[in-house]
Design a protein around this motif. Structure first.
Motif, short mmCIF file in Angstrom:
data_model
loop_
_atom_site.label_atom_id
_atom_site.label_comp_id
_atom_site.label_asym_id
_atom_site.label_seq_id
_atom_site.Cartn_x
_atom_site.Cartn_y
_atom_site.Cartn_z
N TYR A 106 0.83 -1.21 0.00
CA TYR A 106 0.00 0.00 0.00
C TYR A 106 0.86 1.26 0.00
O TYR A 106 0.64 2.20 -0.78
N PHE A 107 1.89 1.31 0.85
CA PHE A 107 2.71 2.51 0.97
C PHE A 107 3.63 2.74 -0.23
O PHE A 107 4.20 3.81 -0.37
N SER A 108 3.74 1.73 -1.10
CA SER A 108 4.53 1.90 -2.32
C SER A 108 3.72 2.50 -3.46
O SER A 108 4.26 2.77 -4.52
N LEU A 109 2.44 2.73 -3.23
CA LEU A 109 1.55 3.22 -4.27
C LEU A 109 1.65 4.73 -4.45
O LEU A 109 2.17 5.44 -3.59
N THR A 110 1.12 5.19 -5.56
CA THR A 110 0.97 6.62 -5.76
C THR A 110 -0.18 7.12 -4.90
O THR A 110 -1.01 6.35 -4.41
N ASP A 111 -0.27 8.44 -4.73
CA ASP A 111 -1.35 9.00 -3.93
C ASP A 111 -2.71 8.66 -4.51
O ASP A 111 -3.66 8.38 -3.78
N GLU A 112 -2.82 8.68 -5.83
CA GLU A 112 -4.10 8.37 -6.47
C GLU A 112 -4.49 6.92 -6.21
O GLU A 112 -5.65 6.62 -5.90
N GLU A 113 -3.53 6.03 -6.33
CA GLU A 113 -3.81 4.62 -6.08
C GLU A 113 -4.19 4.39 -4.62
O GLU A 113 -5.08 3.60 -4.32
N LYS A 114 -3.51 5.08 -3.71
CA LYS A 114 -3.86 4.97 -2.29
C LYS A 114 -5.29 5.43 -2.05
O LYS A 114 -6.02 4.84 -1.24
N ASN A 115 -5.70 6.51 -2.72
CA ASN A 115 -7.06 7.01 -2.55
C ASN A 115 -8.08 5.95 -2.93
O ASN A 115 -9.11 5.81 -2.26
N PRO A 123 -9.21 -3.39 7.20
CA PRO A 123 -8.39 -3.42 8.41
C PRO A 123 -6.98 -3.96 8.16
O PRO A 123 -6.04 -3.55 8.84
N SER A 124 -6.82 -4.86 7.20
CA SER A 124 -5.49 -5.39 6.91
C SER A 124 -4.57 -4.31 6.35
O SER A 124 -3.35 -4.45 6.40
N LEU A 125 -5.13 -3.22 5.84
CA LEU A 125 -4.33 -2.10 5.35
C LEU A 125 -4.23 -0.97 6.38
O LEU A 125 -3.19 -0.33 6.50
N THR A 126 -5.32 -0.73 7.10
CA THR A 126 -5.33 0.39 8.04
C THR A 126 -4.66 0.05 9.36
O THR A 126 -4.28 0.94 10.12
N GLY A 127 -4.53 -1.26 9.66
CA GLY A 127 -3.96 -1.67 10.93
C GLY A 127 -4.97 -1.73 12.06
O GLY A 127 -4.63 -2.09 13.19
N GLU A 128 -6.22 -1.41 11.76
CA GLU A 128 -7.27 -1.46 12.77
C GLU A 128 -7.63 -2.91 13.07
O GLU A 128 -7.71 -3.74 12.17
N LEU A 194 -8.96 -12.01 4.01
CA LEU A 194 -7.80 -11.27 3.48
C LEU A 194 -7.91 -9.78 3.79
O LEU A 194 -6.91 -9.11 4.07
N LEU A 195 -9.11 -9.26 3.73
CA LEU A 195 -9.29 -7.83 3.93
C LEU A 195 -9.27 -7.41 5.40
O LEU A 195 -9.09 -6.23 5.70
N SER A 196 -9.44 -8.37 6.30
CA SER A 196 -9.46 -8.03 7.72
C SER A 196 -8.43 -8.81 8.52
O SER A 196 -8.48 -8.81 9.76
#
Length: 207
Positions: A106-115, A123-128, A194-196
């Motif tokens: 996720y952190f390797s993406l461009t700002d647009e891709e992150k959006n 949650p698997s991306l946000t860390g929640e 996978l998403l959580s």
């Protein structure tokens, strides 16, 4: 023109909200490497409608632009991407997925891709820390019950094969259902997991 490029790139381990069968086929070779033979994705009706609402795409344009066979094939042969998740030796092939790997991607993406990825609220991306059921309810509250149900029912089939001339001696999954023959193992992974996910999952074969 807006494109969900990262949704395509993430198809190897994080294929959004699909319905029906979504299959990734990987085959080890005798040199200690591997090939991605296919990525078969099904774009669900609820996801199509959601994309239409938040972009200028409609109808067939969605599948051609967001999930074109050309883009999927490009990503599936990009070892800079797939090597984050797949490791292979002369006697084993392991697919490892973890929140850390997903967040690094996720952190390797461009700002647009992150959006675009932020729309997932995964949650698997946000860390929640969130149970799959809680994540499903969150999706329902934001995007509606139909999309939440589509996500909940979706499965990712990870199909892994041993090299030519070899036979699988053992297939292991840290979490999910396995079926295998002498040549191939199939792992059925719920998309919502996978998403959580909050910990590492590994899917492996040994020959």
């Amino acid at each position: 023109m807006k494109r969900f490029l990262i949704m395509i790139a993430a198809a190897a381990v994080l294929p959004l909200f699909f319905s029906c069968k979504n299959e990734i086929i990987i085959t080890a070779d005798n040199s200690g490497g591997y090939t991605i033979d296919a990525c078969s994705l099904n774009l669900g009706n609820a996801l199509k409608e959601t994309i239409q609402q938040i972009t200028d795409y409609s109808g067939q344009d969605i599948e051609e632009s967001f999930f074109s066979e050309k883009e999927i094939a490009r990503t599936c042969t990009d070892k800079n991407f797939t090597d984050r998740f797949i490791s292979c030796t002369s006697y084993s092939l392991v697919v490892k997925v973890s929140p850390e790997i997903l967040q690094q991607t996720y952190f390797s993406l461009t700002d647009e891709e992150k959006n675009y990825m932020d729309l997932l609220m995964a949650p698997s991306l946000t860390g929640e820390v969130m149970l799959p059921e809680e994540y499903r309810d969150l999706v329902a509250s934001v995007y509606g019950e139909e999309l939440a149900e589509e996500m909940w029912d979706a499965k990712v089939i990870l199909n892994v094969g041993c090299p030519a001339g070899k036979k699988i001696k053992k297939a292991l999954s840290s979490r999910h259902e396995i079926s295998h023959s002498e040549k191939r193992a199939s792992f059925e992974i719920p998309l919502v997991y996978l998403l959580s996910m909050q910990s590492t999952a590994e899917y492996s074969i040994y020959w």
